[in-house]
Design a protein around this motif. Structure first.
Motif, PDB file in Angstrom:
ATOM      1  N   ILE A   1       0.864  -1.178   0.000  1.00 23.91           N
ATOM      2  CA  ILE A   1       0.000   0.000   0.000  1.00 23.91           C
ATOM      3  C   ILE A   1       0.903   1.230   0.000  1.00 23.91           C
ATOM      4  N   LYS A   2       0.795   2.034  -1.043  1.00 26.67           N
ATOM      5  CA  LYS A   2       1.666   3.200  -1.209  1.00 26.67           C
ATOM      6  C   LYS A   2       0.958   4.483  -0.772  1.00 26.67           C
ATOM      7  N   ASP A   3       1.751   5.476  -0.434  1.00 28.56           N
ATOM      8  CA  ASP A   3       1.276   6.827  -0.106  1.00 28.56           C
ATOM      9  C   ASP A   3       0.321   6.864   1.086  1.00 28.56           C
ATOM     10  N   VAL A   4       0.570   6.032   2.083  1.00 32.93           N
ATOM     11  CA  VAL A   4      -0.226   6.060   3.313  1.00 32.93           C
ATOM     12  C   VAL A   4       0.321   7.168   4.206  1.00 32.93           C
ATOM     13  N   PRO A   5      -0.531   8.067   4.677  1.00 29.52           N
ATOM     14  CA  PRO A   5      -0.014   9.127   5.547  1.00 29.52           C
ATOM     15  C   PRO A   5       0.458   8.567   6.889  1.00 29.52           C
ATOM     16  N   ALA A   6       1.435   9.203   7.467  1.00 26.54           N
ATOM     17  CA  ALA A   6       1.898   8.828   8.803  1.00 26.54           C
ATOM     18  C   ALA A   6       0.820   9.180   9.817  1.00 26.54           C
ATOM     19  N   GLY A   7       0.713   8.374  10.856  1.00 22.87           N
ATOM     20  CA  GLY A   7      -0.180   8.703  11.964  1.00 22.87           C
ATOM     21  C   GLY A   7      -1.464   7.911  12.039  1.00 22.87           C
ATOM     22  N   LEU A   8      -1.692   6.950  11.136  1.00 20.36           N
ATOM     23  CA  LEU A   8      -2.910   6.137  11.214  1.00 20.36           C
ATOM     24  C   LEU A   8      -2.688   4.989  12.185  1.00 20.36           C
ATOM     25  N   GLY A   9      -3.657   4.745  13.034  1.00 20.45           N
ATOM     26  CA  GLY A   9      -3.554   3.677  14.018  1.00 20.45           C
ATOM     27  C   GLY A   9      -3.323   4.249  15.407  1.00 20.45           C
ATOM     28  N   GLU A  10      -3.274   3.359  16.360  1.00 21.69           N
ATOM     29  CA  GLU A  10      -3.101   3.733  17.770  1.00 21.69           C
ATOM     30  C   GLU A  10      -2.003   2.869  18.384  1.00 21.69           C
ATOM     31  N   PRO A  11      -1.362   3.326  19.460  1.00 26.20           N
ATOM     32  CA  PRO A  11      -0.249   2.577  20.035  1.00 26.20           C
ATOM     33  C   PRO A  11      -0.644   1.360  20.874  1.00 26.20           C
ATOM     34  N   VAL A  12      -1.876   1.279  21.343  1.00 26.91           N
ATOM     35  CA  VAL A  12      -2.270   0.130  22.172  1.00 26.91           C
ATOM     36  C   VAL A  12      -3.509  -0.535  21.585  1.00 26.91           C
ATOM     37  N   PHE A  13      -4.670   0.038  21.813  1.00 26.84           N
ATOM     38  CA  PHE A  13      -5.903  -0.514  21.255  1.00 26.84           C
ATOM     39  C   PHE A  13      -6.137   0.162  19.914  1.00 26.84           C
ATOM     40  N   GLY A  14      -6.286  -0.623  18.862  1.00 31.10           N
ATOM     41  CA  GLY A  14      -6.472  -0.053  17.534  1.00 31.10           C
ATOM     42  C   GLY A  14      -5.183   0.070  16.749  1.00 31.10           C
ATOM     43  N   LYS A  15      -4.216  -0.811  17.032  1.00 31.40           N
ATOM     44  CA  LYS A  15      -2.976  -0.817  16.258  1.00 31.40           C
ATOM     45  C   LYS A  15      -3.315  -1.094  14.793  1.00 31.40           C
ATOM     46  N   LEU A  16      -2.679  -0.357  13.900  1.00 33.31           N
ATOM     47  CA  LEU A  16      -2.986  -0.506  12.483  1.00 33.31           C
ATOM     48  C   LEU A  16      -2.683  -1.913  11.982  1.00 33.31           C
ATOM     49  N   HIS A  17      -1.560  -2.488  12.391  1.00 29.35           N
ATOM     50  CA  HIS A  17      -1.251  -3.844  11.921  1.00 29.35           C
ATOM     51  C   HIS A  17      -2.223  -4.873  12.492  1.00 29.35           C
ATOM     52  N   ALA A  18      -2.751  -4.633  13.685  1.00 29.77           N
ATOM     53  CA  ALA A  18      -3.756  -5.542  14.242  1.00 29.77           C
ATOM     54  C   ALA A  18      -5.073  -5.421  13.474  1.00 29.77           C
ATOM     55  N   MET A  19      -5.412  -4.206  13.064  1.00 31.57           N
ATOM     56  CA  MET A  19      -6.627  -4.005  12.260  1.00 31.57           C
ATOM     57  C   MET A  19      -6.491  -4.700  10.907  1.00 31.57           C
ATOM     58  N   LEU A  20      -5.334  -4.543  10.267  1.00 27.82           N
ATOM     59  CA  LEU A  20      -5.108  -5.214   8.985  1.00 27.82           C
ATOM     60  C   LEU A  20      -5.099  -6.733   9.160  1.00 27.82           C
ATOM     61  N   GLY A  21      -4.451  -7.205  10.213  1.00 33.95           N
ATOM     62  CA  GLY A  21      -4.411  -8.639  10.480  1.00 33.95           C
ATOM     63  C   GLY A  21      -5.806  -9.212  10.699  1.00 33.95           C
ATOM     64  N   ALA A  22      -6.631  -8.515  11.473  1.00 31.49           N
ATOM     65  CA  ALA A  22      -7.996  -8.989  11.717  1.00 31.49           C
ATOM     66  C   ALA A  22      -8.794  -9.019  10.418  1.00 31.49           C
TER      67      ALA A  22
END
Length: 159
Positions: free
Chosen positions: A13-34
């Protein structure tokens, strides 16, 4: 031969802005994994260096931040797959999704019936020997919906 195979789809996935996701609940990689693990026949998800990263030292894996003459921040490597600490870092996000072989075989399969008696199952009809060609647009769509969700959550919490 009436058998099936699995495989791996890589998504970038290209050109994704920095800052999406959360550090504990709502981690971006956890959302993608789910999202990816919710797709039928998916048995695995890894992002960045994934399992290959365990054979390296931290000094080899760290993505060092740098700034160019215009002040644009980037990393010298992208071992983290564009996500650090659960938050997009502005680099390309990349991950892999593993799909199992289709369970419906066009060959005789010994099994048991609902009473525990031995029977032979023989599937009939048209069945794909591999889901990968059909799964590519599904992975793309799930990734797009997940990033849009993360983007909207980011905007809602910044109001």
């Amino acid at each position: 031969e009436g058998d099936t195979i699995g495989g791996i789809i890589t998504c970038v996935i290209k050109d994704v802005p920095a800052g999406l996701g959360e550090p504990v609940f709502g981690k971006l990689h956890a959302m993608l994994g789910a999202a990816m693990l919710g797709i039928n026949a998916v048995k695995g998800f890894e992002y960045g260096m994934g399992f290959d990263g365990v054979s390296h030292r931290g000094s080899e894996m760290i993505d060092r931040f740098v700034s160019d003459a215009n002040g644009k921040v980037s990393t010298t490597t992208n071992n983290s797959g564009g996500i650090q600490g659960g938050i997009s870092n502005g680099e390309d996000i990349y991950f892999r999704v593993a799909f199992k072989p289709v369970a419906t075989l066009l060959q005789e399969v010994p099994t048991i019936d609902d009473s525990g008696n031995p029977v032979t199952l023989k599937a009939r009809g048209r069945h794909d020997p591999c889901v990968l060609p059909r799964a590519v647009p599904v992975v793309d769509a799930m990734a797009a919906m997940t990033l849009l969700d993360a983007y909207l959550l980011n905007k809602a919490t910044r109001l």
